[in-house]
Design an enzyme around this catalytic site. Structure first.
Site, PDB file in Angstrom:
ATOM      1  N   PRO A 204      -2.731   3.417  14.756  1.00 16.44           N
ATOM      2  CA  PRO A 204      -2.955   4.867  14.697  1.00 16.44           C
ATOM      3  C   PRO A 204      -4.431   5.210  14.897  1.00 16.44           C
ATOM      4  O   PRO A 204      -5.324   4.451  14.537  1.00 16.44           O
ATOM      5  CB  PRO A 204      -2.536   5.238  13.273  1.00 16.44           C
ATOM      6  CG  PRO A 204      -1.883   4.020  12.685  1.00 16.44           C
ATOM      7  CD  PRO A 204      -2.454   2.858  13.427  1.00 16.44           C
TER       8      PRO A 204
ATOM      9  N   PHE B  20       0.178   6.348   4.581  1.00 17.27           N
ATOM     10  CA  PHE B  20       1.251   5.819   5.433  1.00 17.27           C
ATOM     11  C   PHE B  20       2.305   5.072   4.613  1.00 17.27           C
ATOM     12  O   PHE B  20       3.511   5.208   4.852  1.00 17.27           O
ATOM     13  CB  PHE B  20       0.699   4.826   6.472  1.00 17.27           C
ATOM     14  CG  PHE B  20      -0.308   5.383   7.449  1.00 17.27           C
ATOM     15  CD1 PHE B  20      -0.450   6.744   7.664  1.00 17.27           C
ATOM     16  CD2 PHE B  20      -1.120   4.513   8.171  1.00 17.27           C
ATOM     17  CE1 PHE B  20      -1.382   7.237   8.576  1.00 17.27           C
ATOM     18  CE2 PHE B  20      -2.051   4.992   9.084  1.00 17.27           C
ATOM     19  CZ  PHE B  20      -2.191   6.351   9.280  1.00 17.27           C
TER      20      PHE B  20
ATOM     21  N   TYR C  65     -15.157  -2.839   9.649  1.00 16.84           N
ATOM     22  CA  TYR C  65     -13.805  -2.257   9.680  1.00 16.84           C
ATOM     23  C   TYR C  65     -13.168  -2.512  11.047  1.00 16.84           C
ATOM     24  O   TYR C  65     -12.012  -2.941  11.124  1.00 16.84           O
ATOM     25  CB  TYR C  65     -13.837  -0.755   9.370  1.00 16.84           C
ATOM     26  CG  TYR C  65     -12.447  -0.147   9.397  1.00 16.84           C
ATOM     27  CD1 TYR C  65     -11.511  -0.498   8.431  1.00 16.84           C
ATOM     28  CD2 TYR C  65     -12.055   0.745  10.405  1.00 16.84           C
ATOM     29  CE1 TYR C  65     -10.216   0.026   8.461  1.00 16.84           C
ATOM     30  CE2 TYR C  65     -10.775   1.266  10.439  1.00 16.84           C
ATOM     31  CZ  TYR C  65      -9.853   0.906   9.466  1.00 16.84           C
ATOM     32  OH  TYR C  65      -8.569   1.408   9.502  1.00 16.84           O
TER      33      TYR C  65
ATOM     34  N   GLY D 146       0.827  -1.216   0.000  1.00 20.68           N
ATOM     35  CA  GLY D 146       0.000   0.000   0.000  1.00 20.68           C
ATOM     36  C   GLY D 146       0.851   1.250   0.000  1.00 20.68           C
ATOM     37  O   GLY D 146       0.627   2.173   0.787  1.00 20.68           O
ATOM     38  N   ALA D 147       1.838   1.294  -0.933  1.00 16.62           N
ATOM     39  CA  ALA D 147       2.793   2.415  -0.946  1.00 16.62           C
ATOM     40  C   ALA D 147       2.384   3.524  -1.913  1.00 16.62           C
ATOM     41  O   ALA D 147       3.132   4.480  -2.099  1.00 16.62           O
ATOM     42  CB  ALA D 147       4.188   1.896  -1.293  1.00 16.62           C
ATOM     43  N   THR D 148       1.203   3.421  -2.519  1.00 17.65           N
ATOM     44  CA  THR D 148       0.815   4.448  -3.492  1.00 17.65           C
ATOM     45  C   THR D 148       0.285   5.719  -2.832  1.00 17.65           C
ATOM     46  O   THR D 148       0.131   6.737  -3.501  1.00 17.65           O
ATOM     47  CB  THR D 148      -0.252   3.920  -4.474  1.00 17.65           C
ATOM     48  OG1 THR D 148      -1.345   3.411  -3.704  1.00 17.65           O
ATOM     49  CG2 THR D 148       0.293   2.822  -5.360  1.00 17.65           C
TER      50      THR D 148
ATOM     51  N   ASN E 209       0.692  -2.793   5.466  1.00 17.37           N
ATOM     52  CA  ASN E 209       0.010  -1.506   5.607  1.00 17.37           C
ATOM     53  C   ASN E 209      -1.242  -1.401   4.738  1.00 17.37           C
ATOM     54  O   ASN E 209      -2.212  -0.740   5.131  1.00 17.37           O
ATOM     55  CB  ASN E 209       1.005  -0.388   5.232  1.00 17.37           C
ATOM     56  CG  ASN E 209       0.324   0.922   4.958  1.00 17.37           C
ATOM     57  OD1 ASN E 209      -0.111   1.614   5.871  1.00 17.37           O
ATOM     58  ND2 ASN E 209       0.193   1.274   3.678  1.00 17.37           N
TER      59      ASN E 209
ATOM     60  N   THR F 200      -5.044  11.131   5.428  1.00 18.36           N
ATOM     61  CA  THR F 200      -4.509  10.482   4.221  1.00 18.36           C
ATOM     62  C   THR F 200      -5.679  10.372   3.236  1.00 18.36           C
ATOM     63  O   THR F 200      -6.689  11.052   3.402  1.00 18.36           O
ATOM     64  CB  THR F 200      -4.012   9.061   4.567  1.00 18.36           C
ATOM     65  OG1 THR F 200      -5.135   8.306   5.034  1.00 18.36           O
ATOM     66  CG2 THR F 200      -2.934   9.063   5.649  1.00 18.36           C
ATOM     67  N   GLU F 201      -5.574   9.454   2.283  1.00 15.22           N
ATOM     68  CA  GLU F 201      -6.715   9.220   1.379  1.00 15.22           C
ATOM     69  C   GLU F 201      -7.767   8.314   2.024  1.00 15.22           C
ATOM     70  O   GLU F 201      -8.786   7.988   1.406  1.00 15.22           O
ATOM     71  CB  GLU F 201      -6.235   8.577   0.068  1.00 15.22           C
ATOM     72  CG  GLU F 201      -5.410   9.514  -0.795  1.00 15.22           C
ATOM     73  CD  GLU F 201      -4.966   8.870  -2.115  1.00 15.22           C
ATOM     74  OE1 GLU F 201      -5.476   7.780  -2.458  1.00 15.22           O
ATOM     75  OE2 GLU F 201      -4.105   9.464  -2.778  1.00 15.22           O
TER      76      GLU F 201
HETATM   77  P1  NDP Z   1      -4.655   5.468   2.043  1.00 15.67           P
HETATM   78  O1  NDP Z   1      -5.994   5.263   1.416  1.00 15.67           O
HETATM   79  O2  NDP Z   1      -3.980   6.774   1.856  1.00 15.67           O
HETATM   80  O3  NDP Z   1      -3.661   4.303   1.577  1.00 15.67           O
HETATM   81  C1  NDP Z   1      -4.086   2.966   1.507  1.00 15.67           C
HETATM   82  C2  NDP Z   1      -3.069   2.166   0.694  1.00 15.67           C
HETATM   83  O4  NDP Z   1      -3.505   0.800   0.681  1.00 15.67           O
HETATM   84  C3  NDP Z   1      -2.964   2.634  -0.733  1.00 15.67           C
HETATM   85  O5  NDP Z   1      -1.622   2.633  -1.124  1.00 15.67           O
HETATM   86  C4  NDP Z   1      -3.723   1.575  -1.514  1.00 15.67           C
HETATM   87  O6  NDP Z   1      -3.118   1.405  -2.776  1.00 15.67           O
HETATM   88  C5  NDP Z   1      -3.472   0.344  -0.663  1.00 15.67           C
HETATM   89  N1  NDP Z   1      -4.491  -0.680  -0.872  1.00 15.67           N
HETATM   90  C6  NDP Z   1      -5.804  -0.612  -0.525  1.00 15.67           C
HETATM   91  N2  NDP Z   1      -6.441  -1.722  -0.925  1.00 15.67           N
HETATM   92  C7  NDP Z   1      -5.506  -2.512  -1.528  1.00 15.67           C
HETATM   93  C8  NDP Z   1      -5.543  -3.774  -2.166  1.00 15.67           C
HETATM   94  N3  NDP Z   1      -6.680  -4.493  -2.236  1.00 15.67           N
HETATM   95  N4  NDP Z   1      -4.406  -4.280  -2.682  1.00 15.67           N
HETATM   96  C9  NDP Z   1      -3.268  -3.577  -2.600  1.00 15.67           C
HETATM   97  N5  NDP Z   1      -3.157  -2.378  -2.022  1.00 15.67           N
HETATM   98  C10 NDP Z   1      -4.276  -1.849  -1.501  1.00 15.67           C
HETATM   99  O7  NDP Z   1      -4.887   5.170   3.587  1.00 15.67           O
HETATM  100  P2  NDP Z   1      -3.882   5.106   4.845  1.00 15.67           P
HETATM  101  O8  NDP Z   1      -2.495   5.364   4.453  1.00 15.67           O
HETATM  102  O9  NDP Z   1      -4.477   5.927   5.901  1.00 15.67           O
HETATM  103  O10 NDP Z   1      -4.093   3.588   5.243  1.00 15.67           O
HETATM  104  C11 NDP Z   1      -3.022   2.683   5.422  1.00 15.67           C
HETATM  105  C12 NDP Z   1      -3.401   1.716   6.527  1.00 15.67           C
HETATM  106  O11 NDP Z   1      -3.555   2.436   7.740  1.00 15.67           O
HETATM  107  C13 NDP Z   1      -4.701   0.963   6.305  1.00 15.67           C
HETATM  108  O12 NDP Z   1      -4.533  -0.365   6.715  1.00 15.67           O
HETATM  109  C14 NDP Z   1      -5.675   1.693   7.217  1.00 15.67           C
HETATM  110  O13 NDP Z   1      -6.729   0.850   7.635  1.00 15.67           O
HETATM  111  C15 NDP Z   1      -4.760   2.054   8.358  1.00 15.67           C
HETATM  112  N6  NDP Z   1      -5.177   3.135   9.243  1.00 15.67           N
HETATM  113  C16 NDP Z   1      -5.494   4.376   8.759  1.00 15.67           C
HETATM  114  C17 NDP Z   1      -5.850   5.396   9.621  1.00 15.67           C
HETATM  115  C18 NDP Z   1      -6.268   6.746   9.142  1.00 15.67           C
HETATM  116  O14 NDP Z   1      -7.006   7.438   9.876  1.00 15.67           O
HETATM  117  N7  NDP Z   1      -5.835   7.188   7.975  1.00 15.67           N
HETATM  118  C19 NDP Z   1      -5.824   5.190  11.067  1.00 15.67           C
HETATM  119  C20 NDP Z   1      -5.487   3.859  11.469  1.00 15.67           C
HETATM  120  C21 NDP Z   1      -5.154   2.895  10.588  1.00 15.67           C
HETATM  121  P3  NDP Z   1      -3.896   1.182  -4.157  1.00 15.67           P
HETATM  122  O15 NDP Z   1      -5.218   1.891  -4.066  1.00 15.67           O
HETATM  123  O16 NDP Z   1      -2.980   1.739  -5.186  1.00 15.67           O
HETATM  124  O17 NDP Z   1      -4.021  -0.294  -4.264  1.00 15.67           O
HETATM  125  C1  8X3 Z   2      -8.802   4.587  10.965  1.00 15.79           C
HETATM  126  C2  8X3 Z   2      -9.167   5.387  12.150  1.00 15.79           C
HETATM  127  O1  8X3 Z   2     -11.082   6.060  13.688  1.00 15.79           O
HETATM  128  O2  8X3 Z   2     -11.559   5.965  11.308  1.00 15.79           O
HETATM  129  O3  8X3 Z   2      -8.450   3.296  11.298  1.00 15.79           O
HETATM  130  O4  8X3 Z   2     -11.287   3.955  12.570  1.00 15.79           O
HETATM  131  S1  8X3 Z   2     -10.852   5.320  12.427  1.00 15.79           S
END
Ligand code: NDP
Ligand code: 8X3
Length: 251
Positions: free
Chosen positions: A183, A14, A153, A9-11, A87, A188-189
């Site tokens: 977190p 996080f 979720y 999930g590096a696109t 991630n 983020t997105e």
């Molecule tokens: P983003 O939406 O910014 O990034 C998510 C990343 O996951 C993207 O790079 C996306 O890449 C990748 N991804 C999603 N689905 C798939 C799939 N099926 N296959 C491969 N890659 C996938 O969100 P965050 O950076 O916030 O999220 C990262 C992690 O952190 C997640 O697990 C999220 O649940 C968790 N998190 C986020 C929080 C927040 O408030 N933002 C808080 C706590 C946890 P692509 O679309 O190119 O596949």
């Molecule tokens: C993402 C944070 O509070 O939307 O995991 O569940 S929250």
């Protein structure tokens, strides 16, 4: 010796920030995601900015065959993985149990839970063979407390918490560290994806306070990975100062 990280999930968010942080610290990076253009652009930028090696792999973590095909056939020079960061993940919708979409639920479970299991299973032979390595799973405060309309979720992130505990126990004989970072709200997105492109709803999530930023999580991941070989942070909950847990956010 130069180290190697594999971050899923590096696109964006996080994962992108983690790749940038470790690349800046001269780690070679295996980066994954579904959006090829974004992944390729990141690969070029990391190589140009930091002079490191980057291997971009485009696949969906829900696709078991693709995961085992891509990870199982890594070029030999990429197999000495020091750190796996699970991630990739998402939330879809925020609806009451009786109204929520089954398809959304399945996608969250397939991505956040089964994706973590597939990736970890595929990478583990490279770690167990060397009897060392580190796995960082990205959980969530949603994996600590269930909040209203969070149903699947929250369940998926509770599963990440449980899987992290299971990995830590089972991998003890291999000296593999397992850390789960939970977190709270981070800008983020994530919310744009959760609310299916509705920018107003997504912006509201971060309105009125300073949420965590992707770089904050990248710095924490790097700190966690920089400790001496005998030290492992097992479980780390991090929120912005405006948030206490899933229930209390002061705007
Ligand atoms: P983003 O939406 O910014 O990034 C998510 C990343 O996951 C993207 O790079 C996306 O890449 C990748 N991804 C999603 N689905 C798939 C799939 N099926 N296959 C491969 N890659 C996938 O969100 P965050 O950076 O916030 O999220 C990262 C992690 O952190 C997640 O697990 C999220 O649940 C968790 N998190 C986020 C929080 C927040 O408030 N933002 C808080 C706590 C946890 P692509 O679309 O190119 O596949
Ligand atoms: C993402 C944070 O509070 O939307 O995991 O569940 S929250």
């Amino acid at each position: 010796m130069q180290k190697t990280i594999l971050v899923t999930g590096a696109t964006s968010g996080f994962g992108k920030a983690i790749a940038e942080k470790f690349a800046a610290e001269k780690w070679n990076c295996i980066i994954t995601g579904r959006r090829k253009e974004k992944l390729d652009a990141l690969a070029i930028s990391l190589r140009n900015s930091f002079g490191i090696q980057v291997l971009p792999l485009v696949f969906d973590v829900q696709d078991k065959d693709a995961v085992f095909e891509q990870i199982g056939n890594l070029p030999t020079e990429w197999r000495d993985i020091d750190l796996l960061v699970n991630n990739a993940g998402l939330a879809l919708g925020r609806d009451s149990f009786e109204l929520a979409s089954l398809l959304d639920w399945e996608t969250m479970i397939d991505t956040n839970v089964k994706g973590v299991m597939y990736i970890t299973k595929a990478v583990l032979p490279y770690l167990t063979e060397r009897k060392k390595g580190h796995i960082i799973n990205i959980g969530s405060t949603a994996g600590k407390e269930v909040y209203k309309d969070g149903n699947a979720y929250c369940a998926s992130k509770h599963a990440v918490d449980a899987l992290s505990k299971a990995m830590r126990i089972d991998l003890l004989p291999y000296h593999i560290k397992v850390t789960v970072i939970h977190p709270g709200a981070a800008e983020t997105e994530f919310s744009l994806v959760r609310f299916k492109g509705d920018e107003n709803k997504a912006d509201l999530v971060y309105d009125g306070y300073k949420a965590l930023q992707a770089n904050d999580i990248a710095d924490i991941a790097f700190y966690t990975a920089s400790l001496p070989p005998h030290v492992c942070i097992n479980d780390l909950v991090v929120t912005c100062v405006a948030q206490a847990n899933s229930f209390y956010l002061h705007k």
